[in-house]
Design a protein around this motif. Structure first.
Motif, PDB file in Angstrom:
ATOM      1  N   UNK A   1       0.771  -1.076  -0.289  1.00 20.69           N
ATOM      2  CA  UNK A   1      -0.467   0.028  -0.428  1.00 20.69           C
ATOM      3  C   UNK A   1       0.504   1.013   0.079  1.00 20.69           C
ATOM      4  N   UNK A   2       2.449   1.379   0.967  1.00 20.93           N
ATOM      5  CA  UNK A   2       3.050   1.957   0.464  1.00 20.93           C
ATOM      6  C   UNK A   2       3.648   2.581  -0.397  1.00 20.93           C
ATOM      7  N   UNK A   3       4.044   1.961  -1.521  1.00 21.11           N
ATOM      8  CA  UNK A   3       3.673   2.309  -3.427  1.00 21.11           C
ATOM      9  C   UNK A   3       2.673   2.530  -3.371  1.00 21.11           C
ATOM     10  N   UNK A   4       1.733   2.258  -3.657  1.00 23.84           N
ATOM     11  CA  UNK A   4       0.497   2.200  -4.314  1.00 23.84           C
ATOM     12  C   UNK A   4       0.394   4.043  -3.775  1.00 23.84           C
ATOM     13  N   UNK A   5       0.251   4.428  -2.386  1.00 24.23           N
ATOM     14  CA  UNK A   5       0.196   5.744  -1.571  1.00 24.23           C
ATOM     15  C   UNK A   5       1.088   6.621  -2.246  1.00 24.23           C
ATOM     16  N   UNK A   6       2.299   6.007  -3.009  1.00 24.15           N
ATOM     17  CA  UNK A   6       3.552   7.629  -3.809  1.00 24.15           C
ATOM     18  C   UNK A   6       3.969   7.389  -5.140  1.00 24.15           C
ATOM     19  N   UNK A   7       2.098   6.218  -6.099  1.00 18.35           N
ATOM     20  CA  UNK A   7       2.404   6.377  -7.043  1.00 18.35           C
ATOM     21  C   UNK A   7       0.975   7.831  -8.018  1.00 18.35           C
ATOM     22  N   UNK A   8       1.516   7.849  -8.911  1.00 17.06           N
ATOM     23  CA  UNK A   8       1.492   9.007  -9.464  1.00 17.06           C
ATOM     24  C   UNK A   8       1.611   8.753 -11.328  1.00 17.06           C
ATOM     25  N   UNK A   9       0.430   9.475 -11.534  1.00 14.62           N
ATOM     26  CA  UNK A   9       0.721   9.457 -12.853  1.00 14.62           C
ATOM     27  C   UNK A   9       0.666  10.636 -13.482  1.00 14.62           C
ATOM     28  N   UNK A  10       0.451  11.750 -12.903  1.00 12.12           N
ATOM     29  CA  UNK A  10       0.505  13.223 -13.009  1.00 12.12           C
ATOM     30  C   UNK A  10       2.147  12.753 -13.965  1.00 12.12           C
ATOM     31  N   UNK A  11       2.814  12.486 -13.603  1.00 12.27           N
ATOM     32  CA  UNK A  11       4.622  12.515 -14.160  1.00 12.27           C
ATOM     33  C   UNK A  11       4.400  12.196 -15.693  1.00 12.27           C
ATOM     34  N   UNK A  12       3.663  11.051 -15.867  1.00 11.53           N
ATOM     35  CA  UNK A  12       3.471  10.616 -17.535  1.00 11.53           C
ATOM     36  C   UNK A  12       3.216  11.750 -18.191  1.00 11.53           C
ATOM     37  N   UNK A  13       1.545  12.819 -18.071  1.00  6.58           N
ATOM     38  CA  UNK A  13       1.780  13.465 -18.367  1.00  6.58           C
ATOM     39  C   UNK A  13       1.840  14.802 -18.428  1.00  6.58           C
ATOM     40  N   UNK A  14       3.657  15.358 -17.382  1.00  8.90           N
ATOM     41  CA  UNK A  14       4.132  16.002 -17.302  1.00  8.90           C
ATOM     42  C   UNK A  14       4.844  16.072 -18.414  1.00  8.90           C
ATOM     43  N   UNK A  15       5.581  14.661 -17.736  1.00  3.93           N
ATOM     44  CA  UNK A  15       6.557  14.055 -19.100  1.00  3.93           C
ATOM     45  C   UNK A  15       6.088  14.597 -20.783  1.00  3.93           C
ATOM     46  N   UNK A  16       4.547  14.480 -21.018  1.00  2.32           N
ATOM     47  CA  UNK A  16       4.084  14.268 -22.751  1.00  2.32           C
ATOM     48  C   UNK A  16       4.381  15.829 -22.844  1.00  2.32           C
ATOM     49  N   UNK A  17       3.583  16.330 -21.974  1.00  2.00           N
ATOM     50  CA  UNK A  17       3.600  17.839 -22.365  1.00  2.00           C
ATOM     51  C   UNK A  17       4.826  18.377 -21.974  1.00  2.00           C
ATOM     52  N   UNK A  18       5.936  17.838 -21.604  1.00  2.00           N
ATOM     53  CA  UNK A  18       6.969  19.004 -21.972  1.00  2.00           C
ATOM     54  C   UNK A  18       7.517  18.423 -22.635  1.00  2.00           C
ATOM     55  N   UNK A  19       7.823  16.969 -23.426  1.00  2.00           N
ATOM     56  CA  UNK A  19       7.958  16.460 -24.737  1.00  2.00           C
ATOM     57  C   UNK A  19       7.608  17.596 -26.433  1.00  2.00           C
ATOM     58  N   UNK A  20       5.763  17.839 -25.874  1.00  2.00           N
ATOM     59  CA  UNK A  20       5.235  18.446 -26.801  1.00  2.00           C
ATOM     60  C   UNK A  20       5.096  19.433 -27.176  1.00  2.00           C
ATOM     61  N   UNK A  21       5.801  20.346 -26.089  1.00  2.00           N
ATOM     62  CA  UNK A  21       6.151  21.741 -26.272  1.00  2.00           C
ATOM     63  C   UNK A  21       7.375  22.010 -27.094  1.00  2.00           C
ATOM     64  N   UNK A  22       8.545  20.547 -27.035  1.00  2.00           N
ATOM     65  CA  UNK A  22      10.066  21.079 -27.465  1.00  2.00           C
ATOM     66  C   UNK A  22       9.548  20.584 -29.110  1.00  2.00           C
ATOM     67  N   UNK A  23       8.355  19.953 -29.315  1.00  2.00           N
ATOM     68  CA  UNK A  23       8.635  19.444 -30.653  1.00  2.00           C
ATOM     69  C   UNK A  23       7.538  20.815 -31.692  1.00  2.00           C
ATOM     70  N   UNK A  24       6.379  21.024 -30.909  1.00  2.00           N
ATOM     71  CA  UNK A  24       5.273  21.758 -31.793  1.00  2.00           C
ATOM     72  C   UNK A  24       4.696  22.813 -30.816  1.00  2.00           C
ATOM     73  N   UNK A  25       4.007  24.131 -30.974  1.00  2.00           N
ATOM     74  CA  UNK A  25       3.262  25.272 -30.152  1.00  2.00           C
ATOM     75  C   UNK A  25       1.958  24.723 -30.056  1.00  2.00           C
ATOM     76  N   UNK A  26       1.379  24.639 -28.629  1.00  2.00           N
ATOM     77  CA  UNK A  26       0.947  24.129 -28.119  1.00  2.00           C
ATOM     78  C   UNK A  26      -0.544  25.254 -27.936  1.00  2.00           C
ATOM     79  N   UNK A  27      -0.968  25.073 -28.009  1.00  2.00           N
ATOM     80  CA  UNK A  27      -2.254  26.514 -27.522  1.00  2.00           C
ATOM     81  C   UNK A  27      -3.270  25.584 -26.780  1.00  2.00           C
ATOM     82  N   UNK A  28      -4.208  26.552 -25.773  1.00  2.00           N
ATOM     83  CA  UNK A  28      -5.149  25.952 -25.353  1.00  2.00           C
ATOM     84  C   UNK A  28      -6.416  25.692 -25.949  1.00  2.00           C
ATOM     85  N   UNK A  29      -6.815  24.018 -25.800  1.00  2.00           N
ATOM     86  CA  UNK A  29      -7.822  23.967 -27.058  1.00  2.00           C
ATOM     87  C   UNK A  29      -9.549  24.475 -26.059  1.00  2.00           C
ATOM     88  N   UNK A  30     -10.512  25.075 -26.629  1.00  2.00           N
ATOM     89  CA  UNK A  30     -11.442  25.858 -26.272  1.00  2.00           C
ATOM     90  C   UNK A  30     -12.346  24.883 -25.063  1.00  2.00           C
TER      91      UNK A  30
END
Length: 298
Positions: free
Chosen positions: A1-30
């Protein structure tokens, strides 16, 4: 349970958005302004929703749900503009203290069992990447082995490099999944960089219709719907599905779910709620190491 309580998919999303910004121009979707503040029913679950668009990308969006200590969810996707026939990046991860259920893929816009030229164009060079995480001959060496039965009607939306797997809570497995997620998303960004805009109006229309069919299937049959309903209520969940997760289902085309998938029509004209209606079930990966389909119908 300790491992699960420290786990988050936030780092997955953060990586993808940072990587995308290196390749293209992101603008907020409506849709971002409308859904960036989703309030859970229990007042405890954390929900993060972000959506963007880019020159070749109609929608890049991320939804994470953190219901510690009960569940963690990531639903991340990148959908191309219809001027491009790019695959759709898809990451659907659901984790509880006992089990993780994972789909990671570059979903083909066209059925690769039929459109051989599309498979050759986008997946031939990616097979070593898929094989890296789904080795074939010696099951014990598979990093992320095939998860369970899946029917051919669902399989038509998957590519030969799909990672469909289940595993019990394990830091080792989640580290592997994070590595796979990063490599798959980088591979999609590379395809995006190289994509050439279509100028043939009929091909653009075909791309648009293919994406609409995909969105229509996902909006109706996505297995994450019950989770959303439980977390934010039925009405808001329906809006999130149609206007955020699968935005375009009401605007890219006029066909209904039953127009695309008439086998789901009940006698009273409603949609059968069963997940699968037809087709053979595949208990093992139905593609070989070269991406050739080997799970033929009997």
């Amino acid at each position: 349970m300790e491992l699960f309580s420290n786990f988050s998919y936030q780092k997955f999303a953060k990586f993808a958005l940072e990587e995308a910004r290196l390749r293209t121009a992101l603008t907020p979707h409506p849709s971002q302004e409308r859904f960036k503040k989703l309030e859970p029913n229990d007042g405890k679950t954390l929900i993060h929703a972000l959506s963007f668009r880019a020159p070749k990308t109609r929608l890049l969006r991320s939804l994470t749900i953190e219901g510690t200590p009960t569940m963690q969810v990531l639903d991340f996707a990148a959908l191309p503009e219809p001027n491009f026939d790019l695959p759709i990046f898809c990451a659907n991860f659901f984790t509880t203290p006992r089990l993780s259920i994972v789909v990671l893929d570059l979903n083909p816009l066209y059925d690769v069992s039929i459109q051989k030229d599309y498979k050759e164009k986008y997946y031939r060079k990616l097979m070593p990447l898929g094989n890296k995480y789904s080795k074939f001959k010696i099951k014990i060496m598979q990093l992320l082995p095939w998860g369970d039965k899946i029917t051919s009607e669902s399989l038509r939306f998957f590519s030969p490099i799909v990672i469909w797997t289940k595993f019990s809570l394990s830091q080792y497995k989640h580290d592997i999944l994070y590595s796979a997620f990063k490599e798959y998303f980088k591979a999609w960004l590379q395809l995006m960089d190289q994509a050439v805009e279509e100028t043939d109006a009929s091909r653009i229309l075909q791309n648009r219709e293919a994406q609409h069919k995909y969105l229509t299937w996902r909006a109706e049959k996505d297995p994450g719907h019950p989770i959303l309903k439980r977390v934010i209520g039925e009405d808001l969940a329906r809006d999130v599905v149609r206007d955020f997760l699968f935005e375009g289902v009401d605007t890219l085309g006029d066909e209904s779910f039953l127009d695309y998938f008439p086998e789901y029509r009940c006698e009273d004209g409603t949609i059968n709620k069963k997940r699968s209606m037809m087709g053979k079930s595949y208990e093992v990966r139905p593609w070989d190491a070269n991406g050739e389909f080997i799970g033929n119908e009997p």
